[in-house]
Design a protein around this motif. Structure first.
Motif, PDB file in Angstrom:
ATOM      1  N   LYS A   1       0.795  -1.218   0.000  1.00  0.00           N
ATOM      2  CA  LYS A   1       0.000   0.000   0.000  1.00  0.00           C
ATOM      3  C   LYS A   1       0.835   1.279   0.000  1.00  0.00           C
ATOM      4  O   LYS A   1       0.273   2.368  -0.103  1.00  0.00           O
ATOM      5  N   GLY A   2       2.153   1.175   0.115  1.00  0.00           N
ATOM      6  CA  GLY A   2       2.957   2.390   0.100  1.00  0.00           C
ATOM      7  C   GLY A   2       4.189   2.258   0.978  1.00  0.00           C
ATOM      8  O   GLY A   2       4.501   1.173   1.497  1.00  0.00           O
TER       9      GLY A   2
ATOM     10  N   SER B   1       8.596   2.750  -4.064  1.00  0.00           N
ATOM     11  CA  SER B   1       9.206   3.891  -3.384  1.00  0.00           C
ATOM     12  C   SER B   1      10.523   4.338  -4.002  1.00  0.00           C
ATOM     13  O   SER B   1      11.228   5.156  -3.414  1.00  0.00           O
TER      14      SER B   1
ATOM     15  N   LYS C   1       6.602  10.130   2.585  1.00  0.00           N
ATOM     16  CA  LYS C   1       5.764   8.961   2.337  1.00  0.00           C
ATOM     17  C   LYS C   1       5.435   8.872   0.854  1.00  0.00           C
ATOM     18  O   LYS C   1       5.137   9.874   0.211  1.00  0.00           O
ATOM     19  N   TYR C   2       5.484   7.640   0.319  1.00  0.00           N
ATOM     20  CA  TYR C   2       4.989   7.389  -1.034  1.00  0.00           C
ATOM     21  C   TYR C   2       3.644   6.688  -0.923  1.00  0.00           C
ATOM     22  O   TYR C   2       3.485   5.743  -0.131  1.00  0.00           O
ATOM     23  N   CYS C   3       2.683   7.131  -1.721  1.00  0.00           N
ATOM     24  CA  CYS C   3       1.390   6.459  -1.725  1.00  0.00           C
ATOM     25  C   CYS C   3       0.669   6.770  -3.035  1.00  0.00           C
ATOM     26  O   CYS C   3       1.045   7.683  -3.775  1.00  0.00           O
TER      27      CYS C   3
ATOM     28  N   TYR D   1      -3.513   6.897  -4.782  1.00  0.00           N
ATOM     29  CA  TYR D   1      -4.913   7.054  -4.386  1.00  0.00           C
ATOM     30  C   TYR D   1      -5.825   6.924  -5.594  1.00  0.00           C
ATOM     31  O   TYR D   1      -5.425   7.203  -6.736  1.00  0.00           O
TER      32      TYR D   1
ATOM     33  N   GLU E   1      -3.278  13.901   4.731  1.00  0.00           N
ATOM     34  CA  GLU E   1      -3.662  12.812   3.841  1.00  0.00           C
ATOM     35  C   GLU E   1      -5.137  12.452   3.975  1.00  0.00           C
ATOM     36  O   GLU E   1      -5.766  11.957   3.019  1.00  0.00           O
TER      37      GLU E   1
END
Length: 380
Positions: A244-245, A300, A316-318, A320, A376
């Protein structure tokens, strides 16, 4: 915003890059064509070589987000919308004798093995889950057995539940798909049904570790620069092991880096050139165990490439997915303009005739993680 390395430095001036998972029937890969297409632009910011991307990542909306963030917009010359267009670009690259860098091997009728940037068979072998304990001292590998499909249930009795089941052939997997965490005998039976529906003839039966921290430890190798430690991040996964990240970390234990470097060294000896990330677990007893090897770009990777440029102590890498495209884009625009959020790719769902959710991959940064997670929530 200068990356530690560009893909041109690593793969050479003749290289081109396709991040897209091949168009093929693979039960161990994410079965979401829009998500796979959305991720094609994720590495453009540090590429400096042509990248084959989906058209929906190259819209004016995507360009505006980069402009709001003060980032360069690198419009890509090679774009596709259909499988036919995608394969046509691969053929043109092959005919032009380009060094084609891939995340995964393509079927021979899509791309001949002679056109990859490195030996294709070696690339496939070192990425195979079954090959892990041949690249590393077994003390850094969880207790595991590679057995015929018919012997899985009998073998699982030798390892205390829960156990982890993985395909034991050279089929590529990604993002935790194909990794089945079984807490009960019934879960093992259910997993076996999935294996029986695939071409997998062998299965890896592996102990489930008691995890304190789960690192993605990444390295870069090219003959001109040698093996370079890129950095490490903590991985965010679901209880089922789905990726998820990532969250950036600076105090990476030396033994984690040392184990990662040993894996990278062995991969280089097998002929690997490129970026690689290894899933390394620090157990509750302090041991380091390798559970997956990814000799390719990782989620990442961009975050680690730009970490030294980010003005913050947390990152943070994410990615959506929109529930409402218009509202989603407005929130992203506001957050980017406020600072602390950098776009990697924006997949414009409004670029399609049929209703399609937009998607966004990004890098967050701030003075601490709680501030990132507070902001976020507006996207979640």
């Amino acid at each position: 915003m200068q990356p530690k390395f560009t893909m041109r430095q690593i793969y050479g001036d003749n290289a081109v890059y396709t991040p897209r998972t091949p168009y093929s029937d693979n039960p161990w890969m994410l079965d979401d064509c829009h998500q796979l297409d959305a991720l094609t632009a994720r590495e453009v910011l540090f590429a400096d070589i042509p990248v084959l991307v989906h058209e929906a990542t190259q819209t004016k909306k995507a360009q505006r987000l980069f402009e709001h963030a003060g980032l360069p917009w690198h419009e890509q010359a090679y774009q596709y919308r259909s499988q036919e267009q995608y394969l046509a670009h691969l053929k043109n690259w092959a005919d032009s004798e380009k060094d084609i860098v891939c995340q995964y091997l393509h079927a021979p009728d899509q791309l001949a093995t002679t056109h990859y940037w490195m030996d294709a068979e070696a690339f496939n072998r070192i990425n195979s889950k079954v090959y892990l304990d041949q690249l590393l001292d077994t003390k850094y590998v969880p207790k595991r057995y590679v057995v015929p499909l018919s012997q899985v249930q009998a073998t699982a009795q030798y390892i205390t539940l829960p156990v982890v089941l993985k395909p034991g052939d050279e089929s590529p997997t990604s993002g935790g798909y194909g990794v089945m965490i079984c807490h009960t005998k019934q879960a093992i039976t259910d997993a076996l049904r999935k294996f029986q529906q695939s071409d997998t003839s062998t299965v890896i039966v592996e102990e489930l570790l008691h995890t304190a921290k789960n690192y993605s430890c990444q390295f870069v190798y090219a003959p001109s620069i040698g093996i370079q430690f890129l950095g490490a991040s903590l991985q965010i996964t679901t209880d089922d092991g789905i990726y998820k990240g990532n969250i950036i970390v600076e105090d990476v234990p030396k033994k984690v880096i040392d184990v990662g470097r040993a894996i990278m060294q062995q991969g280089v000896e097998e002929g690997f050139i490129g970026i690689a990330g290894f899933d390394l677990i620090v157990t509750t007893t302090g041991d380091v165990q390798a559970i997956d090897l990814n000799f390719r770009q990782n989620g990442s990777t961009a975050l680690l490439m730009f970490w030294e440029n980010l003005n913050g102590t947390a990152a943070k890498y994410c990615s959506y997915v929109a529930k409402d495209n218009k509202h989603f884009y407005k929130i992203i625009t506001d957050l980017v303009q406020e600072g602390g959020l950098l776009p990697l790719s924006y997949y414009d769902g409004d670029d399609f005739d049929d209703p399609t959710p937009s998607r966004f991959a990004c890098m967050w940064y701030d003075t601490d993680l709680s501030r990132i997670e507070h902001r976020e929530q507006r996207l979640l």
